[in-house]
Design a protein around this motif. Structure first.
Motif, PDB file in Angstrom:
ATOM      1  N   LYS A  49       0.837  -1.196   0.000  1.00  0.00           N
ATOM      2  CA  LYS A  49       0.000   0.000   0.000  1.00  0.00           C
ATOM      3  C   LYS A  49       0.869   1.243   0.000  1.00  0.00           C
ATOM      4  O   LYS A  49       1.943   1.260   0.607  1.00  0.00           O
ATOM      5  CB  LYS A  49      -0.896   0.034   1.245  1.00  0.00           C
ATOM      6  CG  LYS A  49      -1.982  -0.995   1.255  1.00  0.00           C
ATOM      7  CD  LYS A  49      -2.829  -0.821   2.501  1.00  0.00           C
ATOM      8  CE  LYS A  49      -3.880  -1.901   2.603  1.00  0.00           C
ATOM      9  NZ  LYS A  49      -4.660  -1.762   3.828  1.00  0.00           N
ATOM     10  N   LYS A  51       1.389   5.376   0.975  1.00  0.00           N
ATOM     11  CA  LYS A  51       1.043   6.199   2.138  1.00  0.00           C
ATOM     12  C   LYS A  51      -0.348   6.799   1.969  1.00  0.00           C
ATOM     13  O   LYS A  51      -1.119   6.878   2.918  1.00  0.00           O
ATOM     14  CB  LYS A  51       2.085   7.292   2.348  1.00  0.00           C
ATOM     15  CG  LYS A  51       3.394   6.757   2.871  1.00  0.00           C
ATOM     16  CD  LYS A  51       4.386   7.846   3.158  1.00  0.00           C
ATOM     17  CE  LYS A  51       5.654   7.209   3.701  1.00  0.00           C
ATOM     18  NZ  LYS A  51       6.541   8.184   4.294  1.00  0.00           N
ATOM     19  N   GLU A  53      -2.855   5.484   0.401  1.00  0.00           N
ATOM     20  CA  GLU A  53      -3.850   4.437   0.660  1.00  0.00           C
ATOM     21  C   GLU A  53      -4.034   4.216   2.160  1.00  0.00           C
ATOM     22  O   GLU A  53      -5.152   4.000   2.625  1.00  0.00           O
ATOM     23  CB  GLU A  53      -3.436   3.132  -0.030  1.00  0.00           C
ATOM     24  CG  GLU A  53      -3.587   3.175  -1.541  1.00  0.00           C
ATOM     25  CD  GLU A  53      -2.999   1.967  -2.233  1.00  0.00           C
ATOM     26  OE1 GLU A  53      -3.638   1.488  -3.194  1.00  0.00           O
ATOM     27  OE2 GLU A  53      -1.898   1.507  -1.848  1.00  0.00           O
ATOM     28  N   TYR A  54      -2.933   4.283   2.919  1.00  0.00           N
ATOM     29  CA  TYR A  54      -3.048   4.160   4.382  1.00  0.00           C
ATOM     30  C   TYR A  54      -3.808   5.348   4.968  1.00  0.00           C
ATOM     31  O   TYR A  54      -4.614   5.185   5.883  1.00  0.00           O
ATOM     32  CB  TYR A  54      -1.668   4.039   5.042  1.00  0.00           C
ATOM     33  CG  TYR A  54      -1.082   2.653   4.957  1.00  0.00           C
ATOM     34  CD1 TYR A  54      -1.677   1.578   5.612  1.00  0.00           C
ATOM     35  CD2 TYR A  54       0.081   2.415   4.236  1.00  0.00           C
ATOM     36  CE1 TYR A  54      -1.142   0.300   5.544  1.00  0.00           C
ATOM     37  CE2 TYR A  54       0.625   1.135   4.172  1.00  0.00           C
ATOM     38  CZ  TYR A  54       0.018   0.088   4.817  1.00  0.00           C
ATOM     39  OH  TYR A  54       0.548  -1.178   4.752  1.00  0.00           O
ATOM     40  N   GLU A  55      -3.561   6.543   4.441  1.00  0.00           N
ATOM     41  CA  GLU A  55      -4.278   7.726   4.922  1.00  0.00           C
ATOM     42  C   GLU A  55      -5.772   7.606   4.635  1.00  0.00           C
ATOM     43  O   GLU A  55      -6.601   7.941   5.484  1.00  0.00           O
ATOM     44  CB  GLU A  55      -3.708   8.987   4.273  1.00  0.00           C
ATOM     45  CG  GLU A  55      -2.346   9.366   4.805  1.00  0.00           C
ATOM     46  CD  GLU A  55      -1.749  10.581   4.111  1.00  0.00           C
ATOM     47  OE1 GLU A  55      -2.405  11.177   3.234  1.00  0.00           O
ATOM     48  OE2 GLU A  55      -0.601  10.928   4.461  1.00  0.00           O
ATOM     49  N   GLU A  57      -7.430   4.806   4.281  1.00  0.00           N
ATOM     50  CA  GLU A  57      -7.940   3.772   5.194  1.00  0.00           C
ATOM     51  C   GLU A  57      -8.120   4.329   6.604  1.00  0.00           C
ATOM     52  O   GLU A  57      -9.077   3.983   7.301  1.00  0.00           O
ATOM     53  CB  GLU A  57      -6.981   2.579   5.202  1.00  0.00           C
ATOM     54  CG  GLU A  57      -7.536   1.354   5.884  1.00  0.00           C
ATOM     55  CD  GLU A  57      -6.638   0.138   5.761  1.00  0.00           C
ATOM     56  OE1 GLU A  57      -6.812  -0.790   6.588  1.00  0.00           O
ATOM     57  OE2 GLU A  57      -5.768   0.082   4.876  1.00  0.00           O
ATOM     58  N   LEU A  58      -7.225   5.214   7.017  1.00  0.00           N
ATOM     59  CA  LEU A  58      -7.322   5.837   8.331  1.00  0.00           C
ATOM     60  C   LEU A  58      -8.589   6.683   8.432  1.00  0.00           C
ATOM     61  O   LEU A  58      -9.310   6.634   9.432  1.00  0.00           O
ATOM     62  CB  LEU A  58      -6.075   6.690   8.599  1.00  0.00           C
ATOM     63  CG  LEU A  58      -5.952   7.382   9.940  1.00  0.00           C
ATOM     64  CD1 LEU A  58      -6.013   6.388  11.089  1.00  0.00           C
ATOM     65  CD2 LEU A  58      -4.639   8.156  10.001  1.00  0.00           C
ATOM     66  N   HIS A  61     -11.535   4.424   8.747  1.00  0.00           N
ATOM     67  CA  HIS A  61     -11.540   3.575   9.955  1.00  0.00           C
ATOM     68  C   HIS A  61     -12.470   4.219  10.986  1.00  0.00           C
ATOM     69  O   HIS A  61     -12.070   5.102  11.741  1.00  0.00           O
ATOM     70  CB  HIS A  61     -10.111   3.432  10.488  1.00  0.00           C
ATOM     71  CG  HIS A  61     -10.009   2.642  11.752  1.00  0.00           C
ATOM     72  ND1 HIS A  61     -10.502   1.371  11.887  1.00  0.00           N
ATOM     73  CD2 HIS A  61      -9.458   2.962  12.949  1.00  0.00           C
ATOM     74  CE1 HIS A  61     -10.258   0.936  13.105  1.00  0.00           C
ATOM     75  NE2 HIS A  61      -9.629   1.880  13.774  1.00  0.00           N
ATOM     76  N   GLN A  91      -1.770   2.120  14.291  1.00  0.00           N
ATOM     77  CA  GLN A  91      -1.081   1.265  13.312  1.00  0.00           C
ATOM     78  C   GLN A  91      -1.173   1.886  11.908  1.00  0.00           C
ATOM     79  O   GLN A  91      -0.185   1.948  11.182  1.00  0.00           O
ATOM     80  CB  GLN A  91      -1.711  -0.131  13.320  1.00  0.00           C
ATOM     81  CG  GLN A  91      -1.162  -1.067  12.276  1.00  0.00           C
ATOM     82  CD  GLN A  91      -1.975  -2.341  12.168  1.00  0.00           C
ATOM     83  OE1 GLN A  91      -3.159  -2.369  12.453  1.00  0.00           O
ATOM     84  NE2 GLN A  91      -1.342  -3.407  11.730  1.00  0.00           N
ATOM     85  N   LEU A  92      -2.357   2.366  11.531  1.00  0.00           N
ATOM     86  CA  LEU A  92      -2.537   2.976  10.215  1.00  0.00           C
ATOM     87  C   LEU A  92      -1.745   4.277  10.093  1.00  0.00           C
ATOM     88  O   LEU A  92      -1.132   4.548   9.049  1.00  0.00           O
ATOM     89  CB  LEU A  92      -4.023   3.228   9.939  1.00  0.00           C
ATOM     90  CG  LEU A  92      -4.872   1.979   9.713  1.00  0.00           C
ATOM     91  CD1 LEU A  92      -6.358   2.330   9.720  1.00  0.00           C
ATOM     92  CD2 LEU A  92      -4.480   1.296   8.417  1.00  0.00           C
ATOM     93  N   SER A  95       1.831   3.346   9.553  1.00  0.00           N
ATOM     94  CA  SER A  95       2.034   2.863   8.187  1.00  0.00           C
ATOM     95  C   SER A  95       1.982   3.994   7.170  1.00  0.00           C
ATOM     96  O   SER A  95       2.659   3.946   6.144  1.00  0.00           O
ATOM     97  CB  SER A  95       0.985   1.802   7.833  1.00  0.00           C
ATOM     98  OG  SER A  95       1.121   0.673   8.662  1.00  0.00           O
ATOM     99  N   ALA A  96       1.189   5.019   7.460  1.00  0.00           N
ATOM    100  CA  ALA A  96       1.082   6.172   6.560  1.00  0.00           C
ATOM    101  C   ALA A  96       2.256   7.134   6.743  1.00  0.00           C
ATOM    102  O   ALA A  96       2.405   8.086   5.970  1.00  0.00           O
ATOM    103  CB  ALA A  96      -0.234   6.912   6.802  1.00  0.00           C
TER     104      ALA A  96
END
Length: 169
Positions: A49, A51, A53-55, A57-58, A61, A91-92, A95-96
């Protein structure tokens, strides 16, 4: 080399190939074995993923109102849903690549249920660890009391709206 067979699925094509290889008079060394194995079964490239995509997802969430004050299971341990939510959010953010900053905290905080927001201090968080720690540290008894107050208030408002609608018709 002999122990490698323990990691193959029983009856799999790889196990059949591996057993046949062991039957040969000249067993290959480890580097030659790996090269032959990977030529037959090339490693799968894992899609990582970004960054962004992690943002995304955050931001997606969410902690639904309905589960506030309930318990869930994380890593075979029972915990409160707000604690599980906070662990995943941290965690997200990590990862971001934004965990050590304040980036996106206020957007995510704004999407929390009002029961949770009402109990959080209205302060600047220095980073994601500080923000998620405050969410994690919320007392379950206080959270349940606040949720009950919100539910009662929502019922009263719904009742008043129904009364108002009846008088206007």
């Amino acid at each position: 080399l002999d122990a490698f067979g323990d990691y193959l699925g029983t009856g799999s094509e790889a196990e059949v190939w591996f057993k046949a290889l062991l039957q040969t008079s000249q067993k290959p060394g480890w580097p030659a074995f790996v090269a032959e194995f990977e030529s037959r079964w090339p490693p799968i490239v894992i899609a990582e993923k970004t960054k962004a995509e992690y943002e995304k997802e955050l931001l997606e969430h969410l902690l639904p109102d309905a589960v506030v004050g309930t318990k869930t299971t994380v890593y075979d341990k029972e915990c409160w849903t707000h604690v599980a939510w906070a662990a995943k959010a941290l965690q997200l953010a990590t990862s971001a690549g934004i965990a050590s900053s304040t980036s996106m905290i206020w957007q995510v905080r704004g999407r929390l249920p009002s029961v949770i927001k009402d109990l959080l201090k209205d302060e600047e968080y220095k980073d994601w660890a500080a923000f998620t720690k405050e969410v994690t540290d919320l007392k379950s008894t206080r959270l349940l009391e606040k949720k009950d107050q919100h539910t009662k208030r929502e019922r009263e408002v719904a009742s008043l709206r129904a009364d108002l609608a009846r008088t206007n018709s």
